[in-house]
Design an enzyme around this catalytic site. Structure first.
Site, mmCIF file in Angstrom:
data_model
loop_
_atom_site.group_PDB
_atom_site.id
_atom_site.type_symbol
_atom_site.label_atom_id
_atom_site.label_comp_id
_atom_site.label_asym_id
_atom_site.label_seq_id
_atom_site.Cartn_x
_atom_site.Cartn_y
_atom_site.Cartn_z
ATOM 1 C CG HIS A 15 13.164 -2.668 -5.898
ATOM 2 N ND1 HIS A 15 14.367 -2.032 -6.021
ATOM 3 C CD2 HIS A 15 13.054 -3.493 -6.964
ATOM 4 C CE1 HIS A 15 14.968 -2.456 -7.120
ATOM 5 N NE2 HIS A 15 14.193 -3.334 -7.712
ATOM 6 C CG HIS A 37 18.376 -5.762 -5.663
ATOM 7 N ND1 HIS A 37 18.924 -6.174 -6.844
ATOM 8 C CD2 HIS A 37 17.248 -5.105 -5.977
ATOM 9 C CE1 HIS A 37 18.152 -5.784 -7.837
ATOM 10 N NE2 HIS A 37 17.135 -5.138 -7.342
#
Length: 155
Positions: A15, A37
């Site tokens: 992230h 992702h």
């Protein structure tokens, strides 16, 4: 012991935001960037923002299970400069001898004696002499060395 070095680490966190990803791309300068992702809309927003900032990079966001395909230039072109450029090589596949110098994605082939003219490299001549004890006949040593090397002097 002090070594006078620095250690930098790169986080491969799943992230990362625009600032972190931008810093990563700015530092490594990869030609291709694959974003994975993340939520589809946010990934597309990140991709769009990165494409505006990094126009020379290919940025892709493949879907899960989708293959990302990249084109890489396999052919490199090198220019001959100096003495080598003045020589004529009429036959394809003729041998060219020189130093291949790569800088900023350009390639040049330079005669070794001209490296200091066309590059910031310097050259030197290294002479080595080997001394060893031998109790046999000198003619035997000279003959064996002549079999191994082209330029054997016996003076």
């Amino acid at each position: 012991y002090g070594r006078g070095m620095q250690v930098h680490s790169i986080s491969f966190s799943a992230h990362s935001d625009f600032a972190q990803t931008s810093e990563f791309i700015s530092t490594l300068k990869p030609p291709h960037v694959v974003l994975v992702h993340g939520e589809a809309n946010e990934m597309m927003r990140l991709k769009g923002a990165l494409q505006q900032r990094f126009t020379a990079h290919e940025i892709v966001t493949p879907k899960n299970g989708e293959t990302a395909v990249f084109q890489f230039r396999s052919e490199k072109i090198a220019k001959t400069v100096g003495l080598l450029a003045a020589q004529v090589y009429p036959e394809e596949g003729a041998t060219l001898s020189g130093a291949l110098v790569a800088k900023d994605f350009s390639h040049q082939i330079v005669a070794p004696e001209e490296l200091d003219i066309y590059t910031q490299l310097t050259t030197t001549t290294l002479t080595q002499r080997v001394h060893m004890g031998f109790t046999g006949k000198f003619s035997l040593v000279a003959e064996l060395l002549s079999d191994m090397f082209d330029d054997v002097r016996t003076d």
